[in-house]
Write a protein that holds these residues in place. Structure first.
Motif, PDB file in Angstrom:
ATOM      1  N   ASN A  44      28.654 -43.267   9.751  1.00  0.00           N
ATOM      2  CA  ASN A  44      30.102 -43.206   9.906  1.00  0.00           C
ATOM      3  C   ASN A  44      30.413 -42.286  11.078  1.00  0.00           C
ATOM      4  O   ASN A  44      29.509 -41.689  11.665  1.00  0.00           O
ATOM      5  CB  ASN A  44      30.776 -42.694   8.625  1.00  0.00           C
ATOM      6  CG  ASN A  44      32.170 -43.276   8.439  1.00  0.00           C
ATOM      7  OD1 ASN A  44      32.890 -43.502   9.410  1.00  0.00           O
ATOM      8  ND2 ASN A  44      32.560 -43.520   7.197  1.00  0.00           N
ATOM      9  N   VAL A  45      31.712 -42.168  11.414  1.00  0.00           N
ATOM     10  CA  VAL A  45      32.110 -41.289  12.516  1.00  0.00           C
ATOM     11  C   VAL A  45      32.585 -39.930  12.014  1.00  0.00           C
ATOM     12  O   VAL A  45      32.999 -39.086  12.807  1.00  0.00           O
ATOM     13  CB  VAL A  45      33.224 -41.946  13.366  1.00  0.00           C
ATOM     14  CG1 VAL A  45      32.695 -43.190  14.070  1.00  0.00           C
ATOM     15  CG2 VAL A  45      34.444 -42.278  12.512  1.00  0.00           C
ATOM     16  N   TYR A  46      32.563 -39.729  10.701  1.00  0.00           N
ATOM     17  CA  TYR A  46      32.909 -38.432  10.129  1.00  0.00           C
ATOM     18  C   TYR A  46      32.056 -38.211   8.885  1.00  0.00           C
ATOM     19  O   TYR A  46      31.312 -39.101   8.459  1.00  0.00           O
ATOM     20  CB  TYR A  46      34.401 -38.352   9.781  1.00  0.00           C
ATOM     21  CG  TYR A  46      34.823 -39.264   8.647  1.00  0.00           C
ATOM     22  CD1 TYR A  46      34.881 -38.799   7.329  1.00  0.00           C
ATOM     23  CD2 TYR A  46      35.182 -40.589   8.883  1.00  0.00           C
ATOM     24  CE1 TYR A  46      35.264 -39.633   6.294  1.00  0.00           C
ATOM     25  CE2 TYR A  46      35.575 -41.418   7.866  1.00  0.00           C
ATOM     26  CZ  TYR A  46      35.615 -40.934   6.569  1.00  0.00           C
ATOM     27  OH  TYR A  46      35.994 -41.771   5.534  1.00  0.00           O
ATOM     28  N   CYS A  47      32.141 -37.035   8.308  1.00  0.00           N
ATOM     29  CA  CYS A  47      31.320 -36.686   7.143  1.00  0.00           C
ATOM     30  C   CYS A  47      31.947 -37.239   5.870  1.00  0.00           C
ATOM     31  O   CYS A  47      32.803 -36.586   5.263  1.00  0.00           O
ATOM     32  CB  CYS A  47      31.149 -35.172   7.052  1.00  0.00           C
ATOM     33  SG  CYS A  47      30.290 -34.448   8.451  1.00  0.00           S
ATOM     34  N   ASP A  48      31.542 -38.419   5.496  1.00  0.00           N
ATOM     35  CA  ASP A  48      32.032 -39.062   4.281  1.00  0.00           C
ATOM     36  C   ASP A  48      31.193 -38.601   3.095  1.00  0.00           C
ATOM     37  O   ASP A  48      29.964 -38.703   3.117  1.00  0.00           O
ATOM     38  CB  ASP A  48      31.944 -40.581   4.435  1.00  0.00           C
ATOM     39  CG  ASP A  48      32.527 -41.309   3.232  1.00  0.00           C
ATOM     40  OD1 ASP A  48      31.854 -41.349   2.180  1.00  0.00           O
ATOM     41  OD2 ASP A  48      33.645 -41.829   3.331  1.00  0.00           O
TER      42      ASP A  48
ATOM     43  N   ARG B 151      34.526 -51.645  11.069  1.00  0.00           N
ATOM     44  CA  ARG B 151      34.171 -50.674  10.047  1.00  0.00           C
ATOM     45  C   ARG B 151      34.684 -49.284  10.392  1.00  0.00           C
ATOM     46  O   ARG B 151      35.189 -48.552   9.536  1.00  0.00           O
ATOM     47  CB  ARG B 151      32.649 -50.617   9.898  1.00  0.00           C
ATOM     48  CG  ARG B 151      32.224 -50.262   8.508  1.00  0.00           C
ATOM     49  CD  ARG B 151      30.720 -50.128   8.404  1.00  0.00           C
ATOM     50  NE  ARG B 151      30.457 -48.918   7.667  1.00  0.00           N
ATOM     51  CZ  ARG B 151      30.228 -47.750   8.215  1.00  0.00           C
ATOM     52  NH1 ARG B 151      30.198 -47.639   9.502  1.00  0.00           N
ATOM     53  NH2 ARG B 151      30.038 -46.692   7.474  1.00  0.00           N
ATOM     54  N   VAL B 152      34.585 -48.914  11.654  1.00  0.00           N
ATOM     55  CA  VAL B 152      35.076 -47.603  12.091  1.00  0.00           C
ATOM     56  C   VAL B 152      36.590 -47.515  11.902  1.00  0.00           C
ATOM     57  O   VAL B 152      37.114 -46.506  11.422  1.00  0.00           O
ATOM     58  CB  VAL B 152      34.696 -47.352  13.567  1.00  0.00           C
ATOM     59  CG1 VAL B 152      35.419 -46.122  14.108  1.00  0.00           C
ATOM     60  CG2 VAL B 152      33.197 -47.186  13.700  1.00  0.00           C
ATOM     61  N   ILE B 153      37.300 -48.581  12.279  1.00  0.00           N
ATOM     62  CA  ILE B 153      38.759 -48.596  12.133  1.00  0.00           C
ATOM     63  C   ILE B 153      39.152 -48.516  10.668  1.00  0.00           C
ATOM     64  O   ILE B 153      40.096 -47.798  10.294  1.00  0.00           O
ATOM     65  CB  ILE B 153      39.351 -49.860  12.788  1.00  0.00           C
ATOM     66  CG1 ILE B 153      39.123 -49.807  14.303  1.00  0.00           C
ATOM     67  CG2 ILE B 153      40.841 -49.986  12.483  1.00  0.00           C
ATOM     68  CD1 ILE B 153      39.555 -51.049  15.036  1.00  0.00           C
ATOM     69  N   LEU B 154      38.438 -49.250   9.802  1.00  0.00           N
ATOM     70  CA  LEU B 154      38.730 -49.197   8.375  1.00  0.00           C
ATOM     71  C   LEU B 154      38.548 -47.790   7.818  1.00  0.00           C
ATOM     72  O   LEU B 154      39.343 -47.322   7.007  1.00  0.00           O
ATOM     73  CB  LEU B 154      37.824 -50.173   7.612  1.00  0.00           C
ATOM     74  CG  LEU B 154      38.070 -51.668   7.790  1.00  0.00           C
ATOM     75  CD1 LEU B 154      37.047 -52.475   7.004  1.00  0.00           C
ATOM     76  CD2 LEU B 154      39.480 -52.048   7.370  1.00  0.00           C
ATOM     77  N   SER B 155      37.496 -47.117   8.277  1.00  0.00           N
ATOM     78  CA  SER B 155      37.162 -45.807   7.724  1.00  0.00           C
ATOM     79  C   SER B 155      38.176 -44.737   8.096  1.00  0.00           C
ATOM     80  O   SER B 155      38.365 -43.773   7.356  1.00  0.00           O
ATOM     81  CB  SER B 155      35.762 -45.382   8.174  1.00  0.00           C
ATOM     82  OG  SER B 155      35.730 -45.165   9.568  1.00  0.00           O
TER      83      SER B 155
END
Length: 301
Positions: free
Chosen positions: A173-177, A270-274
């Motif tokens: 992901n692009v952040y810490c999920d 996926r990035v946009i959804l997240s």
């Protein structure tokens, strides 16, 4: 990696190799982040400067704008810094700090909208008691409780993550999920499932229930009142309904992103959804409420 002592950082793998496009992405992200901060700050300043707007509804709205800035700040600076990083690594402390900020502001968003719905319920259903119930001092206490409640929800829900032992460090992901980080632990216990249920119950279900009850009572009163009062109620309540609806759309996108279906979704989508909520909600709030603030200021002249 064998355990938590060896895992000193996580790699955010969703960035990939953007090449020369990183300058364009950086410019777009920076522009959007600055726009969010400016739009919400302007509304806060307008409410502070215009004494006609020194009412509980707008004090709560200012708090909501502060929350939008906080939520955006928990995400966008990291995105900007990662644009020029080759390793896309985030240290454990910073990763946990980001989770704390993001999930606290998410909970505060729902709780703030619940407080605003309660304010509208008192204003429309009990107008003669409004000034007694919604005193300025009580509103500030309510805001303080919202933040304390949201922070404690995060601590009680996800504090167990700090003691996990990790057998991997690649977060897709692009952040810490938190869900993806839990999947990297050497042993996933029942605590992860319980923590998710606990967080959803206290930060989303309970506030949404309060919002629903408030608006059902408002609807019941509006059915028996004049057309002019109905229009006023619609004017002040519509922005909150739009905000809550958009939050649930974002929650659905997040659920899709966290599900097993994620492998079937293209990486860009996926990035946009997240990060949908942190793209749309912070900018949506000042624009849908500024018209209400302007209309009510004119009515108070």
């Amino acid at each position: 990696m064998g355990n938590s002592s060896e895992t000193v950082s996580f790699v955010l793998a969703a960035y990939g190799n953007v090449g020369a496009l990183k300058y364009m992405y950086f410019s777009i992200i920076l522009f959007w982040y600055v726009s969010i901060c400016v739009a919400n700050t302007v509304l806060i300043v307008v409410i502070h400067v215009d004494r006609r707007l020194h009412e509980p509804m707008y004090i709560l709205l200012s708090n909501l704008c502060v929350n939008e800035i906080n939520g955006s700040t928990s995400m966008y600076p990291l995105l900007l810094s990662q644009m020029f990083s080759d390793s896309h690594e985030v240290t454990l402390p910073w990763c946990f700090l980001q989770m704390c900020c993001m999930y606290t502001t998410a909970s505060a968003e729902f709780c703030s909208l619940a407080a605003m719905a309660y304010d509208r319920y008192i204003s429309i259903c009990h107008p003669l008691r409004y000034n007694v119930i919604m005193k300025t001092e009580r509103v500030f206490i309510l805001i303080l409780l919202v933040w304390m409640y949201s922070f404690l929800i995060f601590i009680f829900s996800f504090s167990f993550i700090f003691s996990l032992k990790f057998c991997g460090n690649v977060v897709n992901n692009v952040y810490c999920d938190h869900q993806l980080i839990i999947r990297l632990s050497c042993s996933v216990s029942v605590h992860s499932f319980i923590s998710d249920i606990f967080f959803l119950l206290l930060s989303i279900f309970i506030p949404f229930t309060l919002i629903s009850v408030s608006y059902m009572k408002i609807l019941a009163v509006c059915r028996k009142t004049s057309t002019e009062n109905k229009q006023k109620a619609v004017t002040t309540c519509t922005p909150q309904i739009v905000s809550v609806s958009n939050l649930f759309v974002g929650c659905i996108f997040h659920a899709i992103d966290s599900s097993v279906l994620v492998a079937q979704v293209p990486g860009e989508v996926r990035v946009i959804l997240s990060i949908y909520l942190l793209i749309c909600q912070p900018m949506l709030t000042p624009f849908i409420y500024q018209e209400v603030a302007a209309v009510n200021a004119e009515l108070l002249i």
